[in-house]
Scaffold this active site. Structure first.
Site, PDB file in Angstrom:
ATOM      1  CE1 TYR A 135       1.380  -4.115 -12.108  1.00  0.00           C
ATOM      2  CE2 TYR A 135       2.333  -4.982 -10.079  1.00  0.00           C
ATOM      3  CZ  TYR A 135       2.482  -4.347 -11.297  1.00  0.00           C
ATOM      4  OH  TYR A 135       3.724  -3.928 -11.680  1.00  0.00           O
ATOM      5  CE  LYS A 185      -3.571   4.659 -24.904  1.00  0.00           C
ATOM      6  NZ  LYS A 185      -2.701   5.554 -25.722  1.00  0.00           N
ATOM      7  CG  ASP A 217       0.174   7.670 -25.360  1.00  0.00           C
ATOM      8  OD1 ASP A 217      -0.479   8.371 -24.561  1.00  0.00           O
ATOM      9  OD2 ASP A 217      -0.190   7.497 -26.541  1.00  0.00           O
ATOM     10  CG  ASP A 241       5.770  -1.593 -12.372  1.00  0.00           C
ATOM     11  OD1 ASP A 241       6.658  -1.471 -11.511  1.00  0.00           O
ATOM     12  OD2 ASP A 241       5.810  -2.434 -13.291  1.00  0.00           O
ATOM     13  CG  ASP A 245      11.339   0.912 -12.878  1.00  0.00           C
ATOM     14  OD1 ASP A 245      11.006   0.974 -11.680  1.00  0.00           O
ATOM     15  OD2 ASP A 245      11.952  -0.054 -13.374  1.00  0.00           O
TER      16      ASP A 245
HETATM   17  C1  IPM Z   1       7.871  -2.444  -8.071  1.00  0.00           C
HETATM   18  C2  IPM Z   1       8.247  -3.775  -8.664  1.00  0.00           C
HETATM   19  C3  IPM Z   1       7.119  -4.757  -8.367  1.00  0.00           C
HETATM   20  C4  IPM Z   1       5.871  -4.249  -9.029  1.00  0.00           C
HETATM   21  C5  IPM Z   1       7.419  -6.214  -8.811  1.00  0.00           C
HETATM   22  C6  IPM Z   1       8.710  -6.717  -8.221  1.00  0.00           C
HETATM   23  C7  IPM Z   1       6.281  -7.127  -8.455  1.00  0.00           C
HETATM   24  O1  IPM Z   1       8.495  -3.655 -10.022  1.00  0.00           O
HETATM   25  O2  IPM Z   1       7.698  -2.364  -6.834  1.00  0.00           O
HETATM   26  O3  IPM Z   1       7.756  -1.485  -8.828  1.00  0.00           O
HETATM   27  O4  IPM Z   1       5.645  -4.487 -10.221  1.00  0.00           O
HETATM   28  O5  IPM Z   1       5.087  -3.607  -8.327  1.00  0.00           O
HETATM   29 MG    MG Z   2       8.480  -1.681 -10.734  1.00  0.00          MG
END
Ligand code: IPM
Ligand code: MG
Length: 350
Positions: A135, A185, A217, A241, A245
């Site tokens: 990042y 990984k 993975d 990240d 999710d």
């Molecule tokens: C998160 C979001 C952010 C990230 C984006 C919006 C930059 O997806 O907080 O998970 O990738 O960290």
């Molecule tokens: Mg995110």
């Protein structure tokens, strides 16, 4: 006790209004001041993280954030995109430890796309490193090389960066079920071989915590196959990240999940795990519970107010038990409400 309030974009202002009402109702004497971040800041000042916001965020003890981003700003130069504002505030405040709990409330077991028996009782904590990795790595960019466009990014971690997030994760596991799974990984990426080595070196300091390792993975697969095998997971910025999710959806709605991003002194930025949901912005239908639960995390981690934090969390559980649902978690037989009514219900339960 000063809180910097950043409503942000999309549904941000609507959900933040409810979290602020909850904090006011607790009557703990917080000073709250608002500032702009993300697209709202770009529109007003041309920058996603303006100096006035940076100053307030640095002065405050904690930052409460709604969400940033939206299609309106997607075509802007990278420096002016709302996401840049979010990355900049994380980096400037040194918020390296991102805690993302994924808890399934029993009332919402049917909201998950997975079978109820696979997710019932789910309680995972993802600890994501937040200020390093690909990042922020240099060099990065898109250039023309040998007559064609060439895109590149750099993944890197120092051992001290790995060690400090590792310690946060081991400590968190210690307060929970004492199992920590480190995700990497290492079969392909040297950076993450170092990650695995450093995590392994830390383990003897936490003999009460059982450390395991998993390739990313496989971790992605295991999260949907048998998610209850996990207690605490720790991983780098990019894998975290993605996996966070994925983990959030196990619980049925990302609209329920709070997060905390902490520095070394428990100063923190607290935000819902979901985004700005531009498709439903301004309609008064967004779920404010993740933001309200983020405020509860703030009470606990930055202000050490465990009792107030539990009160807010119990109020959220109570409104779910009473059947109140925003559209994202609605099912027939429950009471469909909007953002404000959900806030009202939480206040009543408080
Ligand atoms: C998160 C979001 C952010 C990230 C984006 C919006 C930059 O997806 O907080 O998970 O990738 O960290
Ligand atoms: Mg995110």
């Amino acid at each position: 006790m000063k809180i910097c309030v950043l409503p942000g974009d999309g549904i941000g202002p609507e959900i933040m209004a409810e979290a602020v009402r909850v904090l006011q109702a607790l009557d703990l004497g917080f000073e709250m001041e608002e500032a702009l971040l993300g697209g709202a800041a770009v529109d007003a000042t041309g920058k996603p993280y303006p100096e006035a916001t940076s100053k307030l965020a640095r002065e405050a003890d904690a930052v409460l954030l709604g969400a940033v981003g939206g299609p309106k700003w997607d075509a802007m130069p990278r420096e002016q995109r709302p996401e840049r504002g979010l990355l900049a505030i994380r980096k400037e405040l040194g918020l390296f430890a991102n805690l993302r709990p994924a808890i399934l409330y029993p009332e919402l077991a049917n909201a998950s796309t997975l079978k109820p028996e696979v997710v019932a009782g789910l309680d995972i904590l993802i600890v994501r490193e937040l200020t390093g990795d690909i990042y922020f790595g240099q060099p990065r960019g898109i250039e023309v090389r040998d007559g064609q466009r060439y895109g590149f990014n750099t993944m890197h971690y120092t051992e001290s960066e790995i060690r400090r997030i590792g310690r946060v994760a081991f400590e968190a596991a210690r307060k929970r079920n004492k199992r920590l799974c480190s995700v990497d990984k290492m079969n392909v990426l040297e950076t993450t071989q170092l990650w695995r080595d450093v995590m392994t070196e830390l383990a003897p300091e936490y003999p009460d915590v059982e450390l395991s390792h998993m390739l990313v993975d496989n971790a992605a697969m295991q999260l949907v196959r048998a998610p209850k095998q996990f207690d605490v997971m720790v991983t780098g910025n990019m894998f975290g990240d993605i996996l966070s999710d994925e983990a959030s959806m196990l619980t049925g709605s990302i609209g329920m999940l709070p997060s905390a991003s902490l520095d070394e002194n428990n100063k923190g930025l607290y935000e819902p795990s979901h985004g700005s949901a531009p498709d439903i912005a301004g309609k008064g239908v967004a779920n404010p519970l993740a933001t309200i639960l983020s405020a509860a995390m703030m009470l606990r981690y930055t202000f050490g107010k465990e009792e107030a934090a539990s009160r807010v969390e119990n109020a959220v559980k109570a409104v779910l038990a009473q059947g109140y649902r925003t559209g994202d978690i609605y099912e027939p037989g429950t009471k469909k409400v909007g953002t404000r009514e959900m806030g009202d219900a939480v206040l009543a339960a408080l």
